[in-house]
Structures are given as structure tokens and as C-alpha cells.
Motif scaffolding. Structure first.
Motif, PDB file in Angstrom:
ATOM      1  N   THR A 362      15.209 -44.320  10.924  1.00 31.91           N
ATOM      2  CA  THR A 362      15.326 -43.509  12.128  1.00 31.91           C
ATOM      3  C   THR A 362      16.762 -43.019  12.290  1.00 31.91           C
ATOM      4  OG1 THR A 362      13.672 -44.961  13.142  1.00 31.91           O
ATOM      5  CG2 THR A 362      14.856 -43.463  14.599  1.00 31.91           C
ATOM      6  N   PRO A 363      16.980 -41.751  12.619  1.00 34.82           N
ATOM      7  CA  PRO A 363      18.350 -41.275  12.817  1.00 34.82           C
ATOM      8  C   PRO A 363      19.004 -41.886  14.048  1.00 34.82           C
ATOM      9  CG  PRO A 363      16.781 -39.583  13.442  1.00 34.82           C
ATOM     10  CD  PRO A 363      15.987 -40.674  12.793  1.00 34.82           C
ATOM     11  N   VAL A 364      20.315 -41.691  14.160  1.00 31.18           N
ATOM     12  CA  VAL A 364      21.076 -42.183  15.310  1.00 31.18           C
ATOM     13  C   VAL A 364      21.464 -40.975  16.161  1.00 31.18           C
ATOM     14  CG1 VAL A 364      23.112 -43.441  16.078  1.00 31.18           C
ATOM     15  CG2 VAL A 364      21.950 -44.112  13.965  1.00 31.18           C
ATOM     16  N   ILE A 365      20.863 -40.887  17.336  1.00 35.19           N
ATOM     17  CA  ILE A 365      21.079 -39.746  18.232  1.00 35.19           C
ATOM     18  C   ILE A 365      21.340 -40.285  19.632  1.00 35.19           C
ATOM     19  CG2 ILE A 365      20.135 -37.574  19.098  1.00 35.19           C
ATOM     20  CD1 ILE A 365      18.055 -37.763  16.793  1.00 35.19           C
ATOM     21  N   GLY A 366      22.506 -39.975  20.179  1.00 34.01           N
ATOM     22  CA  GLY A 366      22.759 -40.402  21.544  1.00 34.01           C
ATOM     23  C   GLY A 366      24.198 -40.783  21.802  1.00 34.01           C
ATOM     24  N   PRO A 367      24.451 -41.358  22.973  1.00 31.28           N
ATOM     25  CA  PRO A 367      25.817 -41.700  23.382  1.00 31.28           C
ATOM     26  C   PRO A 367      26.330 -42.940  22.677  1.00 31.28           C
ATOM     27  CG  PRO A 367      24.262 -42.452  25.034  1.00 31.28           C
ATOM     28  CD  PRO A 367      23.457 -41.701  24.012  1.00 31.28           C
ATOM     29  N   THR A 368      27.634 -43.129  22.764  1.00 32.45           N
ATOM     30  CA  THR A 368      28.279 -44.349  22.293  1.00 32.45           C
ATOM     31  C   THR A 368      28.922 -45.033  23.490  1.00 32.45           C
ATOM     32  OG1 THR A 368      30.436 -43.326  21.899  1.00 32.45           O
ATOM     33  CG2 THR A 368      28.802 -43.153  20.130  1.00 32.45           C
ATOM     34  N   ARG A 369      29.600 -46.157  23.241  1.00 37.17           N
ATOM     35  CA  ARG A 369      30.273 -46.853  24.353  1.00 37.17           C
ATOM     36  C   ARG A 369      31.527 -46.118  24.811  1.00 37.17           C
ATOM     37  NH1 ARG A 369      34.634 -49.358  22.459  1.00 37.17           N
ATOM     38  NH2 ARG A 369      34.793 -49.861  20.233  1.00 37.17           N
ATOM     39  N   ILE A 370      31.952 -45.104  24.043  1.00 33.65           N
ATOM     40  CA  ILE A 370      33.080 -44.264  24.457  1.00 33.65           C
ATOM     41  C   ILE A 370      32.514 -43.068  25.222  1.00 33.65           C
ATOM     42  CG2 ILE A 370      34.991 -42.821  23.665  1.00 33.65           C
ATOM     43  CD1 ILE A 370      35.226 -44.653  21.228  1.00 33.65           C
ATOM     44  N   LYS A 371      32.908 -42.914  26.448  1.00 41.13           N
ATOM     45  CA  LYS A 371      32.378 -41.842  27.294  1.00 41.13           C
ATOM     46  C   LYS A 371      32.690 -40.479  26.692  1.00 41.13           C
ATOM     47  CE  LYS A 371      32.234 -40.226  32.077  1.00 41.13           C
ATOM     48  NZ  LYS A 371      32.792 -40.387  33.453  1.00 41.13           N
ATOM     49  N   GLY A 372      31.649 -39.643  26.612  1.00 40.42           N
ATOM     50  CA  GLY A 372      31.815 -38.295  26.083  1.00 40.42           C
ATOM     51  C   GLY A 372      31.671 -38.186  24.581  1.00 40.42           C
ATOM     52  N   LEU A 373      31.497 -39.323  23.891  1.00 38.29           N
ATOM     53  CA  LEU A 373      31.345 -39.314  22.433  1.00 38.29           C
ATOM     54  C   LEU A 373      29.886 -39.565  22.081  1.00 38.29           C
ATOM     55  CD1 LEU A 373      32.675 -39.178  19.620  1.00 38.29           C
ATOM     56  CD2 LEU A 373      33.037 -41.659  19.786  1.00 38.29           C
ATOM     57  N   PHE A 374      29.287 -38.612  21.367  1.00 39.83           N
ATOM     58  CA  PHE A 374      27.865 -38.665  21.014  1.00 39.83           C
ATOM     59  C   PHE A 374      27.688 -38.604  19.500  1.00 39.83           C
ATOM     60  CE2 PHE A 374      28.215 -37.044  25.270  1.00 39.83           C
ATOM     61  CZ  PHE A 374      27.133 -37.574  25.965  1.00 39.83           C
ATOM     62  N   LEU A 375      26.566 -39.160  19.040  1.00 46.94           N
ATOM     63  CA  LEU A 375      26.238 -39.160  17.613  1.00 46.94           C
ATOM     64  C   LEU A 375      24.944 -38.396  17.365  1.00 46.94           C
ATOM     65  CD1 LEU A 375      26.894 -42.950  16.861  1.00 46.94           C
ATOM     66  CD2 LEU A 375      28.385 -41.031  16.259  1.00 46.94           C
ATOM     67  N   ASN A 376      24.923 -37.642  16.292  1.00 50.21           N
ATOM     68  CA  ASN A 376      23.697 -37.000  15.820  1.00 50.21           C
ATOM     69  C   ASN A 376      23.778 -37.035  14.295  1.00 50.21           C
ATOM     70  OD1 ASN A 376      21.289 -35.666  15.671  1.00 50.21           O
ATOM     71  ND2 ASN A 376      22.018 -33.722  16.490  1.00 50.21           N
ATOM     72  N   THR A 377      23.316 -38.137  13.732  1.00 53.95           N
ATOM     73  CA  THR A 377      23.514 -38.378  12.302  1.00 53.95           C
ATOM     74  C   THR A 377      22.483 -39.378  11.798  1.00 53.95           C
ATOM     75  OG1 THR A 377      25.200 -38.962  10.651  1.00 53.95           O
ATOM     76  CG2 THR A 377      25.173 -40.254  12.681  1.00 53.95           C
ATOM     77  N   GLY A 378      22.524 -39.672  10.502  1.00 55.58           N
ATOM     78  CA  GLY A 378      21.652 -40.701   9.939  1.00 55.58           C
ATOM     79  C   GLY A 378      20.225 -40.254   9.685  1.00 55.58           C
ATOM     80  N   HIS A 379      20.016 -38.967   9.427  1.00 58.18           N
ATOM     81  CA  HIS A 379      18.658 -38.449   9.251  1.00 58.18           C
ATOM     82  C   HIS A 379      18.096 -38.643   7.840  1.00 58.18           C
ATOM     83  CE1 HIS A 379      20.118 -36.451  12.875  1.00 58.18           C
ATOM     84  NE2 HIS A 379      18.872 -36.183  13.193  1.00 58.18           N
ATOM     85  N   GLY A 380      18.913 -39.120   6.923  1.00 63.75           N
ATOM     86  CA  GLY A 380      18.431 -39.409   5.580  1.00 63.75           C
ATOM     87  C   GLY A 380      17.857 -38.196   4.883  1.00 63.75           C
TER      88      GLY A 380
END
Length: 416
Positions: A362-380
Motif C-alpha cells: 500500500t502506498p504512503v499518502i498523508g500527513p507526517t508528525r511535522i505540520k505542513g509536511l505530507f507524503l505521496n509515495t511508495g506506490h511500487g
């Protein structure tokens, strides 16, 4: 808001488009001179909303041992002293249970089906063209054991309401007429008729031009050096050309995302799994596929892209290497000439790319513990398939809206 997207592959560009559509001021930064010049450049071309499964599955450990001994192996493992590789492999093995496979596949199918709707909407909005076809994916089984083993996928497809057809030999020939020449080599197949095909490179470049017309700024030949983080909140990004401020940053750097994230204590279990492809012109259309055929024996996709055949697949776990091994080319050539000898191999171009894989698929999509930092990666292997849905999810999250699908289990926090 002012949003910076890091990466201009299929994930970065679709994210930029949806963020601009949501009304944000968007800048895309990439080290290459143009869009889709790395992993999105020459992928297999399949947009497989139904043929969508985690690599981590029951029985995979035993299959992997057999594959390592095959001449035309779908899996190549080059172990090295690399804690990230070993950690990723152990996490993947832990996901090779029936329970986790069912959970991970359900998550992937939900996102893939959302992407199917999102891609159709985007086509309607833009009129974009990219050698697209809507004729499904045929997962081709050469043995009865493969056909029998597909029962777990059929169960998952049925549970999630994804259309499918289990085909006998004649049904496979009906779906892909060129298989009539090799019907004795197959026993059946699994057709997912809602799947599509298309040239990811053409799509990404066309969408980048559309996004630019919408006001998105693209900064090419620009390397990301660091993030500007202060007080638990991202403030901008530092590149080799200076510092830029932003209210939010979306990291869409594929396999390179975890290298940036680990500086900030964010453990992102994404590892590069190299894939290969051949692209060759069609010389005999009667011996070429109509859509995508997935050769289950070698885990290779053979796809029709306009007047070309794209042959893509294999999974090589060898770190951040991009060499083009002649043995890998022989495997691609073997699969396509065995089933669809309708292309000119003497004019084929050979390519490899690093797919950003998570251990659960499953890809990684969403926020991190750092405010304003988001991930959209890991789609293989499914970045092209899941890109448009992933982009809508991330645009909603950045905008402070609830996504149209449940994205809770897509965030990096699921690995905590």
C-alpha cells in the motif's frame, strides 16, 4: 496556500494538478530537465485497477526461493550490507500471511478503484491523450496450479465489487486474438475488464503542460538539499538554487523519499525495487496484444501502446542501482516473443527504473508528525494505476478536507 511538490514523476505531476485545481499556488521542483524522466519514463503501461495485489502474499517466500533458481526469474535478490534493505525484507515477510494479504489488497483495491473514477474525470476535464485504451488486463496462466491459485484474488475482487471474469483457453483467445497462435501454451486467465493501458510518460508530460496553463510553476534541473523546519512545522525547502518558502510541502520523490525523511526522524519503509522494460515497434498487428497481458509465470506485462509493444516487469532488489543487465533483457525478450512475436526486436529500447515499494504494497499518502509536511509515495509497481486517486486524496488532505475515501490507513502512521 503556497504548496511545493517535490518530484515531477506521475505522482508529483498529478498531485500538482489537483492542488492547483483546489486553488493553491503550486510549485514543482525536480532535478531532471523535464517531467517523468525516471521511474515514470517507460513503465509497463498498464493501468490496472483490478489487477492490483501486494507482492507480500501467502506462499511468496517459497516461490521466491524457486524463482531465484530460474533462468528467467521474476525476482532477483542481490543481498548486501544494507540495514534498510534487510529491514524492508523482514517487514515484507511479516506481511505474507492470509490476514495481512486480504487487508492490504483491500486497501489497494479501494484506492485503485477511486483512481479509476478519478482518471475518467480528469480525461473528461482535460481531453488528455496518451495512447490510451480501455480493454482490460488479462492475467495469463500457463499452468493449472496458477489458475487454481488465482482463487484468493477472485475472492478479494468479488468482496470489493471489482468486475472480473475467469476464462478458459478459448476465453483468453477471445479477449486477445493473437493468443490463438500459442493457445497450447496457456490453460486460462483472469480478466479485469475495467483496466486500461496508456503511455505514462506521454500522460505526465501532457498533464504538466495543462498544470502549467493553470498557473503551476515547474523548476527543472533543481536538486532538493534540505527542508526548512522550525518549531515542528515545515517552512519551506532548500535547493541548490536557494531557499523557498511554503505553507505545505508534498514529498513525491519515489524511492528517494525515505532518504530525505530520515533526517527528520520519519521512518518511511520505502525501498527501491528495480523493474525493466523493452519498447519495440509493431511489425505484425495479428501477433501483438490488444491491451495488457500479464504473463503470470514471469510476472511480466505485455502492453499495446499505439503502434508499439511495451514489455515490463521483474523485481530486482539491489539497492539504488540502475544498471541494465543483459540477463534481464533476455527474460523480457523471451516472454514477449513466446506469446506475441509481432514486434521488431532489433529496434527495441531497453530501460530500467526504481519502483518505490512499501513492505505491505500500500502506498504512503498523508500527513507526517511535522505540520505542513505530507507524503505521496511508495506506490511500487502501481504508481500509474493509483496516481490520479492518490493526487485527489493528498489535495484534500493539504486543503484540510476529508478525502472521499477513507485514507486513515494510508498515512505513514500505520507503521508506528
Amino acid at each position: 496556500m503556497k504548496v511545493i511538490v517535490l518530484g515531477a514523476g506521475i505522482i508529483g505531476v498529478t498531485s500538482a494538478y489537483q492542488l492547483a485545481k483546489a486553488g493553491h499556488e503550486v510549485t514543482v521542483i525536480d532535478r531532471q530537465p523535464g517531467p517523468a524522466l525516471e521511474t515514470s519514463f517507460a513503465n509497463a503501461g498498464e493501468v490496472s485497477f483490478g489487477y492490483c495485489s501486494p507482492w507480500a502474499a501467502p506462499g511468496i517466500p517459497m516461490k521466491a526461493l524457486k524463482w531465484l533458481l530460474m533462468e528467467h526469474a521474476p525476482l532477483i535478490l542481490r543481498l548486501k550490507v544494507d540495514t534498510a534493505m534487510l529491514s524492508w525484507l523482514l517487514r515484507m515477510l511479516r506481511n505474507c500471511t492470509s490476514e495481512r494479504y486480504a487487508l492490504n489488497k483491500s486497501r489497494m483495491l479501494q484506492l485503485a478503484d477511486y483512481s479509476r473514477v478519478s482518471l475518467a474525470t480528469l480525461r473528461s476535464e482535460t481531453g488528455i491523450s496518451y495512447d490510451e485504451r480501455m480493454q482490460g488486463t488479462l492475467q495469463l496462466f500457463r499452468t493449472q496450479a496458477q489458475l487454481d491459485a488465482s482463487a484468493k484474488d477472485v475472492k478479494a475482487l468479488a468482496a470489493d465489487g471489482i468486475p472480473f471474469e475467469v476464462l478458459d483457453r478459448d476465453g483468453c483467445v477471445g479477449a486477445e486474438p493473437a493468443l490463438a497462435h500459442v493457445r497450447d501454451k496457456i490453460v486460462g486467465g483472469l480478466l479485469t475488464p475495467k483496466d486500461e493501458t496508456g503511455d505514462c510518460f506521454k500522460f505526465t508530460n501532457a498533464l504538466a503542460r495543462i498544470a502549467e496553463d493553470m498557473g503551476v510553476t515547474f523548476q527543472w534541473n533543481t536538486s532538493v538539499k534540505d527542508l526548512d523546519v522550525e518549531g515542528g512545522q515545515v517552512r519551506g525547502v532548500v535547493t541548490d538554487k536557494g531557499k523557498q518558502t511554503a505553507d505545505a510541502i508534498v514529498v513525491a520523490l519515489g524511492s528517494y523519499s525515505p532518504l530525505l525523511m530520515k533526517r527528520y526522524g520519519i521512518k518511511l519503509p520505502v525501498y527501491p525495487v528495480k523493474g525493466y522494460s523493452l519498447t519495440l515497434p509493431i511489425t505484425d498487428a495479428s501477433r501483438a496484444p490488444e491491451s495488457t497481458v500479464m504473463d503470470e509465470t514471469y510476472k511480466i506485462a505485455i502492453t499495446r501502446l499505439g503502434d508499439r509493444i511495451r514489455v515490463g516487469g521483474m523485481a530486482e532488489i539491489s539497492g539504488y542501482t540502475n544498471d541494465l543487465g543483459p540477463a534481464r533483457r533476455r527474460t523480457l525478450e523471451h516472454s514477449v516473443t513466446d506469446l506475441f512475436p509481432g514486434g521488431n526486436m532489433s529496434e527495441a529500447s531497453f530501460w530500467s527504473g526504481l519502483r518505490p515499494m512499501t513492505p505491505d504494497g500500500t502506498p504512503v499518502i498523508g500527513p507526517t508528525r511535522i505540520k505542513g509536511l505530507f507524503l505521496n509515495t511508495g506506490h511500487g509497481t502501481l504508481g500509474w494505476t493509483m496516481s490520479t486517486g492518490s493526487a485527489r486524496v493528498i489535495a484534500d488532505l493539504v486543503s484540510g478536507r476529508a478525502p472521499e475515501i477513507d485514507a486513515t490507513d494510508l498515512a505513514v502512521s500505520r507503521y508506528a
